[in-house]
Design a protein around this motif. Structure first.
Motif, short mmCIF file in Angstrom:
data_model
loop_
_atom_site.label_atom_id
_atom_site.label_comp_id
_atom_site.label_asym_id
_atom_site.label_seq_id
_atom_site.Cartn_x
_atom_site.Cartn_y
_atom_site.Cartn_z
N GLY A 1 3.87 -0.70 -4.29
CA GLY A 1 3.50 0.35 -5.23
C GLY A 1 2.66 1.45 -4.60
N ASN A 2 2.14 1.20 -3.41
CA ASN A 2 1.40 2.24 -2.71
C ASN A 2 2.37 3.30 -2.20
OD1 ASN A 2 -1.31 1.50 -2.81
ND2 ASN A 2 -1.02 -0.04 -1.22
N PRO A 3 2.11 4.58 -2.48
CA PRO A 3 3.10 5.61 -2.11
C PRO A 3 3.51 5.58 -0.64
CG PRO A 3 1.44 6.55 -3.55
CD PRO A 3 0.98 5.15 -3.23
N SER A 4 2.55 5.46 0.25
CA SER A 4 2.91 5.53 1.66
C SER A 4 3.63 4.28 2.12
CB SER A 4 1.67 5.77 2.51
OG SER A 4 1.12 7.01 2.17
N ALA A 5 3.22 3.14 1.60
CA ALA A 5 3.89 1.89 1.96
C ALA A 5 5.32 1.91 1.42
CB ALA A 5 3.12 0.71 1.38
N CYS A 6 5.46 2.46 0.24
CA CYS A 6 6.77 2.59 -0.39
C CYS A 6 7.67 3.51 0.44
CB CYS A 6 6.52 3.17 -1.79
SG CYS A 6 7.98 3.41 -2.78
N TYR A 7 7.09 4.63 0.87
CA TYR A 7 7.82 5.63 1.67
C TYR A 7 8.31 5.01 2.97
CZ TYR A 7 8.53 10.33 3.75
OH TYR A 7 9.05 11.46 4.32
N ASN A 16 -5.26 9.10 6.04
CA ASN A 16 -4.32 8.09 6.47
C ASN A 16 -4.49 6.71 5.84
OD1 ASN A 16 -2.02 7.65 7.93
ND2 ASN A 16 -3.15 6.71 9.60
N LYS A 17 -4.62 6.67 4.53
CA LYS A 17 -4.60 5.39 3.84
C LYS A 17 -3.24 5.25 3.15
CE LYS A 17 -9.43 4.37 2.91
NZ LYS A 17 -10.36 3.89 1.86
N SER A 18 -2.85 4.02 2.88
CA SER A 18 -1.51 3.85 2.35
C SER A 18 -1.39 4.38 0.93
CB SER A 18 -1.09 2.39 2.41
OG SER A 18 -1.84 1.63 1.51
N SER A 19 -2.50 4.69 0.29
CA SER A 19 -2.42 5.21 -1.07
C SER A 19 -2.26 6.73 -1.11
CB SER A 19 -3.68 4.83 -1.84
OG SER A 19 -4.81 5.33 -1.17
N ALA A 20 -2.37 7.38 0.05
CA ALA A 20 -2.42 8.84 0.05
C ALA A 20 -1.07 9.47 -0.28
CB ALA A 20 -2.88 9.32 1.41
#
Lengths: 430, 430
Positions: free
Chosen positions: A308-314, A377-381
């Motif tokens: 669900g984290n945007p960057s992890a998702c990306y 640079n956090k995975s939520s950014a």
């Protein structure tokens, strides 16, 4: 309550996903609608290009032998016996000291073996007959575009799986493909999960955030070449999620969910996969961000459980879903294109997992790729994703990375891809 | 019969064209249809991201002061007074030695100032009351994603004129743009001229070739971000051409013709421009290929007379038409992106004109861009266009170029562009 998960290396995870890769079906579109699609058949030249010996210039078709003695101060005079525009064939064979006015693209008249540019001739009219004077000698074959010199009949000019760009469109037109066989876009469904989500048009409430991942993923699916279908968002309710996932799966080739894959009490997707009888390929990957990515398989269909984290998702999309889309589109290089580049910033903090850092490339004055992280640079950014055009690959280990080091870079806006970029990434778990 | 033309430098020619550049109108599309379009308005954060202090992990929200003495061998026990999922707000303030089970993304409960990951806690049940044991101390603020740490309210996150990629889509969703203001695509008409042309679906005849340029240009228009309209092909008949050009111009923003701009007897376009009262900006450019490119202007509309040679046509589009399309789309960097790269092959033959050599880039093991020509290199070559992703810029002069030299490279598949790439190209005519 707390499930122990065993992280597998990225290469292994991608490998497991790719075992389910299939190839797409063929459909036909008009050449005018084919740009940006993918060829389902090779383009093979069914005739030579040029199809006939032709003139590359406006000028005069001549017999080179007639100009053997021509030079500055000693011009040779040729009789103009006619003219030939592009698209027609001159009906008469040129004899000694005869010439034919010729336009760009017109076939070389019978008897002629060279062309002289218009600018190098002088027109003379005598007794209402036109002549030209030439003050240089020409070799046989000079200024002729010969049949087949660009392309010989039978040559494969583009292979199935190729992205149809402007040059390929020109080839399709050249060889008469008004209707172009292209690969059908794989249809990927997208479901967002999480009670904290409000829809894009809804007002925010305390504790809530807007659903941005689903829209982001749909854009990623389109960039990869697929068709994304938004199937809505779900609250953290296991029964409703199960029903939605089962319904969704019947309408799409593959299904992506975001959220619900972590180890929290409301992360139901692992249980849902179990109840559906889906085979869980993995539920943890030795990577940052996106380590909780889960992928399950139901027959030929994959269920991508992205974070669900945007960057992890990306990142999860580009590593695991993209190659499935591209394989369906017949690409032999379905993975992100990997190149070398120089690190633009220090990454002093070591991490046991391989990191995929969102970055942007610039090319310096020496022609070297320099990749720097795109801000925060956090995975939520969310904000850093707008400028992201690469991932910097920083293998896990006990040391950090310094500015100026050569690292692997994965290009995101690219049609070329790579066959297998994971060969030399050493798994960072034991 | 023979008109003397005066070639102008590329920079001057582009400059003249750009004087006619206008800006596009705004239309609204659904966020689901916005990928690949261009923002007509800046995206400004209308709230902080995160909107509230939240937990980045599944775990327990605690008061850091309670853990001051905790360490391995000396655990501290906290009473679990409830749990909070993402999307809800915990209603009670945590007191001394109390903790709240918290899910990823949930707001930090009142009274708490740190989060400990689930994996680092041990659950204990005593008299049907749940406790956790913690064996390390936490600092205030540890494992909290603070309000506004990604983005502060009021920040401009993307500017009008930006290409809408997946990251920008995520921003649009985050800030509630279900309907996205985008720039309308400029409409560019395409007319092919030349009696030698047969249509893509027609059989070839002696002396004829298929019309490939028009289809190629339409794909180039689409890559640039415009909408291409194919208006058919015309034989070399001046009156019919004039009528067709005049009719076409009323339906489109700008018009491209291919062919008919050379100095041949059937190259009517210069005369047509004159009869229409269009202002001819230039009719020869000091470049190869494409030197006979002609551009004329009728009020706000441009008439691009591109060469009939596929490669010259291709180059002419990218140098002169693309920046007009991108300017309309509000880009402040409407021209091809210029970078440095290393020449992958010798070009020993000097040329007085600046050459734009169709090429392809690879990135070597040191992260350096190496650009090599894509095969056969005459301006008539169709086959080399399929692999072309750059132009190598070789300024005119008296010397050739050697493999390994650093040269300017113009990137074709790129959304970034450049503001003005022509600054340091020395005009090669006197």
């Amino acid at each position: 309550m707390l499930e122990k998960r065993n992280p597998i290396p990225v290469s292994r995870a991608v490998s497991l996903v790719m075992e389910a890769a299939g190839t797409g079906t063929v459909e036909t579109v008009s050449i005018l609608a084919s740009h940006g699609r993918v060829l389902a058949k090779d383009i093979i030249a069914d005739h030579d290009i040029p199809l006939f010996d032709r003139s590359p210039y406006d000028g005069f078709a001549i017999r080179s032998i007639d100009t053997a003695d021509a030079r500055s101060g000693n011009g040779v005079t040729l009789e103009v016996i006619g003219e030939i525009g592009a698209g027609t064939v001159f009906p008469i064979k040129a004899g000694p000291f005869q010439t034919v006015r010729i336009m760009t693209g017109a076939p070389i008249p019978d008897g002629c073996d060279a062309v002289i540019m218009l600018e190098l001739t002088k027109e003379i009219t005598k007794d209402s007959q036109t002549f030209i004077e030439i003050k240089r000698s020409l070799k046989a074959g000079e200024n002729i575009s010969f049949q087949g010199e660009d392309t010989k009949k039978g040559t494969i000019l583009a292979q199935k799986g190729a992205y149809i760009n402007a040059g390929i469109t020109a080839l399709l037109a050249t060889f008469g493909s008004r209707d172009v066989p292209v690969v059908s876009k794989p249809v990927i469904g997208v479901l967002a999960t999480g009670s904290e989500l409000v829809e894009v048009e809804e007002p925010l409430e305390p504790g809530k955030i807007r659903n941005s991942n689903a829209y982001m993923i749909i854009a990623q699916i389109e960039r990869a070449g697929g068709r994304g279908v938004y199937l809505g968002k779900l609250n953290d309710d296991k029964e409703k999620c199960l029903e939605a996932v089962q319904n969704a799966l019947s309408d799409v080739d593959h299904l992506i969910t975001t959220g619900g894959v972590s180890v929290g009490d409301y992360d139901y997707l692992p249980e849902i996969y179990k109840e559906m009888g889906a085979e869980v390929l993995f539920n943890k990957v030795a990577m940052r961000p996106g380590s909780v990515t889960t992928v399950a398989r139901m027959g030929k269909k994959l269920l991508f459980g992205l974070s669900g984290n945007p960057s992890a998702c990306y990142v999860g999309f580009e590593l695991f879903v993209r190659p499935i889309v591209r394989s369906t589109l017949l690409s032999e290089r379905p993975h992100l294109r990997k190149v070398k580049g120089v690190l633009g910033e220090d990454f002093t903090k070591a991490n046991p997992f391989t990191r995929f850092v969102r970055g942007k490339i610039e090319i310096d004055d020496n022609g070297t790729l320099v990749a720097s992280p795109t801000g925060f640079n956090k995975s939520s950014a969310v904000s850093s994703l707008a400028d992201t055009d690469v991932f910097l690959v920083l293998p896990g280990g006990t040391r950090g990375y310094q500015k100026g080091m050569l690292v692997d870079i994965l290009l995101l806006d690219d049609q070329q891809g790579s066959e297998w970029p994971w060969g030399n990434i050493v798994p960072s778990y034991k």
